[in-house]
Design a protein around this motif. Structure first.
Motif, mmCIF file in Angstrom:
data_model
loop_
_atom_site.group_PDB
_atom_site.id
_atom_site.type_symbol
_atom_site.label_atom_id
_atom_site.label_comp_id
_atom_site.label_asym_id
_atom_site.label_seq_id
_atom_site.Cartn_x
_atom_site.Cartn_y
_atom_site.Cartn_z
ATOM 1 N N ALA A 91 0.851 -1.191 0.000
ATOM 2 C CA ALA A 91 0.000 0.000 0.000
ATOM 3 C C ALA A 91 0.889 1.244 0.000
ATOM 4 N N VAL A 92 0.251 2.369 -0.196
ATOM 5 C CA VAL A 92 0.904 3.647 0.063
ATOM 6 C C VAL A 92 0.603 4.012 1.509
ATOM 7 N N TYR A 93 1.635 4.304 2.258
ATOM 8 C CA TYR A 93 1.491 4.603 3.678
ATOM 9 C C TYR A 93 1.604 6.112 3.899
ATOM 10 N N TYR A 94 0.672 6.639 4.686
ATOM 11 C CA TYR A 94 0.600 8.065 4.968
ATOM 12 C C TYR A 94 0.691 8.307 6.478
ATOM 13 N N CYS A 95 1.293 9.412 6.840
ATOM 14 C CA CYS A 95 1.242 9.779 8.246
ATOM 15 C C CYS A 95 0.324 10.991 8.423
ATOM 16 N N ALA A 96 -0.175 11.127 9.614
ATOM 17 C CA ALA A 96 -1.116 12.189 9.931
ATOM 18 C C ALA A 96 -0.864 12.677 11.349
ATOM 19 N N ALA A 97 -1.345 13.872 11.628
ATOM 20 C CA ALA A 97 -1.135 14.456 12.951
ATOM 21 C C ALA A 97 -2.360 15.232 13.380
ATOM 22 N N THR A 98 -2.584 15.255 14.659
ATOM 23 C CA THR A 98 -3.664 16.063 15.205
ATOM 24 C C THR A 98 -3.348 16.393 16.648
#
Length: 130
Positions: A91-98
């Motif tokens: 897969a394409v792996y994404y990072c996120a922040a909150t």
């Protein structure tokens, strides 16, 4: 704000990879961080998350016991150690922040939709050959 994921590549089933996500968030130590992935023809899905303090983590059932999320606040970086990789991890792996407190505790799981995270970065491709 920039979230730059790296570390993807082509590996064989059973191998390991470590993804990194360098974040320009300030202060990084106050941000909850997450990893998501999207396989071809499938919707983006939650993989793992870690609270701002590092005291709480959550994993998708499909990666529990194989993947480990961690963070280094001194380097403004979150990691995803992926062991015993399977072809279905491709897969394409994404990072996120909150931001926010209390995520990852009982009754308040991390958001499962990446669009409920304040910041989202570019992805890195992981391909696992069987």
């Amino acid at each position: 704000v920039q979230l730059q994921a790296s570390g993807g590549g082509l590996v064989q089933a059973g191998d390991s990879l470590r993804l990194s996500c360098a974040a320009s968030i300030r202060p990084f130590s106050s941000s909850n961080m997450g990893w998501f992935r999207q396989a071809p023809g499938k919707e983006r899905e939650f993989v793992a998350a870690i609270s701002w303090s590092g005291s709480s983590t959550e994993y998708a059932d499909s990666v529990k016991g194989r993947f480990t999320i961690s963070r280094d606040n001194a380097k403004n970086t979150v990691y995803l150690q992926m062991n015993r990789l399977k072809s279905e991890d491709t897969a394409v792996y994404y990072c996120a922040a909150t931001f926010g407190t209390g995520w990852g505790r009982e009754g308040r799981p991390f958001p499962r939709d990446i669009y409920d995270w304040r910041y989202r970065g570019q992805g890195t491709q992981v391909t696992v050959s069987s």
